[in-house]
Design an enzyme around this catalytic site. Structure first.
Site, PDB file in Angstrom:
ATOM      1  N   LYS A  88      -8.145  -0.777  -9.475  1.00  0.00           N
ATOM      2  CA  LYS A  88      -8.840  -1.388  -8.336  1.00  0.00           C
ATOM      3  C   LYS A  88     -10.019  -0.517  -7.915  1.00  0.00           C
ATOM      4  CE  LYS A  88      -7.848  -2.753  -3.520  1.00  0.00           C
ATOM      5  NZ  LYS A  88      -8.633  -1.784  -2.755  1.00  0.00           N
TER       6      LYS A  88
ATOM      7  N   SER B 249       0.816  -1.213   0.000  1.00  0.00           N
ATOM      8  CA  SER B 249       0.000   0.000   0.000  1.00  0.00           C
ATOM      9  C   SER B 249       0.852   1.265   0.000  1.00  0.00           C
ATOM     10  CB  SER B 249      -0.886  -0.007   1.244  1.00  0.00           C
ATOM     11  OG  SER B 249      -1.510   1.249   1.437  1.00  0.00           O
TER      12      SER B 249
ATOM     13  N   TYR C 102      -2.333   5.676  -4.629  1.00  0.00           N
ATOM     14  CA  TYR C 102      -3.352   6.727  -4.642  1.00  0.00           C
ATOM     15  C   TYR C 102      -2.739   7.906  -5.372  1.00  0.00           C
ATOM     16  CZ  TYR C 102      -5.856   4.347  -0.820  1.00  0.00           C
ATOM     17  OH  TYR C 102      -6.545   3.446  -0.048  1.00  0.00           O
TER      18      TYR C 102
ATOM     19  N   THR D   7      -5.797   2.609  -7.106  1.00  0.00           N
ATOM     20  CA  THR D   7      -7.072   2.569  -6.382  1.00  0.00           C
ATOM     21  C   THR D   7      -7.919   3.762  -6.814  1.00  0.00           C
ATOM     22  OG1 THR D   7      -6.186   1.361  -4.495  1.00  0.00           O
ATOM     23  CG2 THR D   7      -8.134   2.680  -4.099  1.00  0.00           C
TER      24      THR D   7
ATOM     25  N   HIS E 109     -13.448  -1.755  -1.563  1.00  0.00           N
ATOM     26  CA  HIS E 109     -12.576  -1.280  -0.479  1.00  0.00           C
ATOM     27  C   HIS E 109     -12.968  -1.931   0.850  1.00  0.00           C
ATOM     28  CE1 HIS E 109      -9.436   1.940  -0.493  1.00  0.00           C
ATOM     29  NE2 HIS E 109      -9.493   1.728   0.819  1.00  0.00           N
TER      30      HIS E 109
END
Length: 331
Positions: A219, A106, A130, A156, A243
């Site tokens: 995603k 992440s 992100y 994402t 999520h």
């Protein structure tokens, strides 16, 4: 206590993690309807088992974007692994490599990309991104991941703003002072608003493609319309995801959304799914409905909370054995 199934790890984590950490990992948005529906939707799907098939030999390996993994379960991107175990994402990377599967690291890791990479050299790793208001920081992260031989970039798409997770609001959730979002330490020291960029659109896929040669996996897709747009914008993979029910409440369970996404894509890109996978039979259901691989989020954190790298390997091994057994019994 014998750890027999994933809910044993969940019970352990709930008992032994600090309440603020447990609440953060467990949280869903609003009434948690979608979070809970992710699990319930699997329970409504039934097998049609076939008998007298030779199941003496089974091969559960698969390939995702050309890389072989030992079975079709990877580790989804989740933030703040040090809340579960002191070594954090380094332990996660080591467990994934030991089990020969894919770990998606992440943006909000409590270890740097360099530390994650050094902990498990040669492991199959993708990096979850992100896009932030500070585009230079996002660009730098992508380039660091590529230089460190991460093999995929997971964008994402479902967090233009952070969903309302009531327990986090009640608890005033913050990372403990000794933990940091390591990959973003310098980039957002002066940020007074959310660093997430709510103006991101499909056109930003082209911007990402201009930065990297890594395959782009998108995603957060839940509809055929967005699946079509993803294919049209040249991505290599789609993760059907809500999520973990942490963003928009009362959207579809991911296993239900998977069917229309697979139909829309028609084999042009690989489709994966996360959310609600708690048993090996859930993995088989997802594959039967068209997923190439599934990714687990919360169960990976429960494994870490139990015994770090070893606990996460236990979680993956249980899923692997249950999946193999489900395949055999379904014929």
């Amino acid at each position: 206590m014998a750890m027999v199934c994933l809910s044993d790890f969940e019970a352990y984590a709930k008992k032994y993690l600090p309440k603020i950490a447990w609440d953060y990992f467990a949280a869903g948005a609003d009434d948690c309807t979608t979070r809970d529906e992710n699990i319930l939707a699997y329970k409504r799907i039934r097998f049609r088992p076939r008998m007298l098939r030779d199941v003496s030999m089974m091969d559960i390996r698969t390939k995702i974007l050309g890389s072989e993994i030992s079975f079709p379960v990877g580790i989804a991107p989740t933030g703040f692994h040090q809340l579960a175990w002191p070594d954090g994402e380094k332990s996660t990377a080591r467990a994934a490599r030991a089990m020969n599967t894919c770990y998606i690291a992440s943006t909000y890791s409590t270890c740097t990309l360099e530390e994650i990479s050094a902990a498990a050299p040669g492991g199959l790793r993708w990096f979850q991104l992100y896009i932030h208001r500070n585009r230079a920081a996002s660009q730098q992260l992508v380039q660091r991941a590529e230089a460190l031989r991460f093999q995929g970039l997971v964008l994402t798409t479902d967090v233009p703003y952070t969903g309302k997770r009531r327990d986090d609001v009640r608890n005033g959730f913050r990372l403990p002072p000794h933990m940091k979002v390591k990959n973003l330490e310098r980039a957002f020291e002066v940020c007074k608003v959310s660093p997430l960029d709510p103006s991101v659109t499909w056109n930003d896929i082209y911007w990402l493609r201009s930065l990297t040669r890594l395959p782009i996996i998108i995603k957060g897709i839940l509809t055929r319309e967005d699946a079509e747009l993803a294919v049209r914008h040249g991505v290599q993979g789609i993760i059907v995801s809500n999520h973990g029910g942490r963003q928009l409440d009362e959207g579809p369970a991911t296993i239900d959304a998977l069917v229309e996404v697979v139909e829309a894509v028609r084999g042009r890109v690989e489709v994966y799914v996360d959310g609600g996978i708690r048993k090996g039979s859930d993995v088989l259901k997802a594959l039967a409905l068209g997923a190439k691989c599934v990714f687990i989020g919360r169960p990976a954190l429960w494994g870490l909370a139990y015994k770090g790298e070893e606990g996460l390997q236990d979680v993956l091994r249980i899923l692997q054995n249950e999946f193999r057994l489900s395949m055999a019994l379904a014929g």
